[in-house]
Design an enzyme around this catalytic site. Structure first.
Site: not given
Ligand code: XMP
Length: 493
Positions: A311, A489, A401, A429, A404, A344, A367
């Protein structure tokens, strides 16, 4: 100092927790209660959710998550107006594993073995029920019955006919079905109604799987549960209707800015059309946003503006709230009204415990599952310089990816022909990165659960629920804010 004051501007790597007197006799996830609510009426035995992203959750990922006690949310990142592919993914999860197969694949007795072979290959099912008019059961056809048989032969000539089958009338508890299978030495038990019409099938294979996965997230019919994402504009109502038709257990209205007029309008329409559906909405990061969604009838709120690994919202717009602060704000606003999904920013397993203590009832991960076998996408071999041998080696990678990101938006909108300038005007985004391929998501989930049990032990509790209660009763007993040196640490290795 209040908890909210303690976490202002802070996120996961800003804290440790103080170890307490351990009371847990075993840290084995098979015996520690990790149950939590995904939404108001849907409880998970394990609080892990895979993100609705097109490089994370399709049927394979959602199946593993549900089998391991969590749930997957199938993304809507298919071409606009293209609803069938998402429906197919939801249907595949609902069909993959059952206690009782409610709608077994069937064939008519007058069809040919060639047709049966094609149906078996298309569906991946090795036993077809044979039904006549009114779905009356007339036989069973297994792979063994069709082996080395000429394709033009009729199904009726090779099937085991109804009179030689053990059949049960009406519904049957799984334990009883198991007893029937053992005593009659059979592997398939068709279920029929009073008129002999087929209403289900129990197979030994499914029963064994059912027993091997005692934590799996299942519906009343024994099918794995799965959620489906929809948007808030365009085809969202039609998409909702179609995914619900094939058995989606919850709808996730997922837009970047959930505290918005667009969301309000969508929730109103969805609630009007589907008053009973389990409805999750987001994303928000404030108490106001949370209350806004709850007042409009959602059953869970997804929290997180900009922490995601894929993101770039905060970089490009400067809006967002550090994820731990967002969770505390939203939890204080929600109280016990609806569960929160902490969405996230989780990069290490320790942050799962943080997300669950600071306010999340479950955690959504993107991720963390990227690059696993179950993540969609091709493996590409990339040449990488091995620092030890100083040789170029080929390493398998998968793409991860943001939804957005330019790539994801381009695929969704069918914009292969668009010029780069036009794509930038869409206001991407999200980012796109390559991540090393790394085995099954099942292993990733199981490691997370082990680490969560250890966290519960350090936290002086006997279950996740108890740890959260103790934390919220006395947060200052737990929360340790880190200096730059203590952060390094703690987390830099
Ligand atoms: P992690 O950190 O686990 O987060 O990869 C997964 C969450 O990221 C959000 N997400 C996005 N947010 N632009 C954003 O602002 C993006 O392109 C995007 N793709 C994913 C989403 O809430 C997901 O569950």
């Amino acid at each position: 100092m209040s908890l909210l004051d303690a976490v202002r501007g802070c996120t996961f790597d800003d804290f440790l927790f103080t170890p307490q007197l351990g009371v847990l006799p075993s840290r084995d996830p098979a015996v520690v209660d990790l149950s939590a609510r995904f939404s108001e009426h849907l409880t998970l035995k394990r609080p892990i959710v895979s993100a609705n992203m097109d490089t994370v959750t399709r049927a394979a990922m959602a199946t593993v998550l549900a089998e391991e006690g969590g749930i997957g949310v199938i993304d809507r990142g298919f071409r606009a107006g293209d609803i069938d592919p998402q429906v197919a993914e939801v249907a595949a999860v609902k069909r993959r594993q059952h206690g009782v197969v409610g709608d077994p694949h069937s064939i008519g007795p007058d069809r040919t073995i060639g047709d049966a072979l094609r149906m078996m290959a298309d569906t991946g099912v090795g036993t077809l029920t044979v039904v006549g008019p009114g779905r009356r059961l007339v036989g069973l056809l297994t792979e063994r019955d069709v082996r080395f048989v000429r394709p033009e032969v009729k199904v009726s000539e090779r099937m085991t006919p109804r009179e030689r089958l053990v059949v049960h009338e009406g519904p049957i508890p799984l334990a009883e079905a198991e007893q029937v299978m053992i005593s009659k030495k059979i592997k398939k038990l068709p279920l029929v109604d009073r008129d002999g019409a087929l209403v289900g099938l129990v197979t030994a294979r499914d029963l064994i799987k059912h027993q091997r996965l005692p934590f799996a997230t299942r519906d009343e019919g024994g099918r794995l549960r799965v959620a489906a994402a929809i948007g808030a504009t365009g085809d969202y109502l039609e998409r909702a209707a179609e995914v619900l038709k094939v058995g989606a257990d919850a709808l996730v209205v997922d837009i970047a800015h959930g505290h918005s007029n667009v969301m309000e309008k969508a929730l109103k329409e969805i609630r009007r059309r589907f008053p009973e559906v389990e409805l999750v909405a987001g994303n928000v990061a404030t108490g106001e946003g949370t209350t806004f969604l709850i007042e409009r009838g959602v059953n869970a709120v997804k929290v997180g503006i900009g922490p995601g690994g894929g993101c770039s919202t905060r970089i490009t717009t400067n809006f967002g709230i550090a994820q731990v602060e967002a969770l505390v704000r939203c939890r204080l606003a929600a109280g016990d009204r609806v569960p929160l999904i902490a969405d996230g920013g989780i990069k290490r397993d320790g942050s799962i415990a943080e997300a669950l203590l600071f306010g999340g009832d479950s955690v959504m991960l993107g991720s963390a599952f990227a690059g696993t076998d179950e993540a969609p996408g091709e493996i590409v071999l990339k040449s990488v310089l091995d620092s030890e041998s100083q040789k170029i080696v080929k390493v398998p990678f998968k793409v991860f990816r943001g939804m957005a990101s330019i790539g994801a938006v381009r695929d969704r909108l069918d914009l292969e022909e668009a010029a780069p300038g036009e794509l930038e005007a869409l206001g991407a985004e999200g980012i796109e990165v390559s991540v090393p391929a790394r085995g099954s998501a099942r292993t990733v989930v199981r490691d997370m659960l082990k680490h969560l049990c250890s966290a519960i032990s350090y936290g002086g509790a006997a279950s996740l629920h108890e740890l959260r209660s103790r934390f919220w009763a006395q947060p200052d007993q737990y929360v340790v804010k880190l200096s730059a040196a203590s952060r390094s640490e703690s987390f830099q290795r």
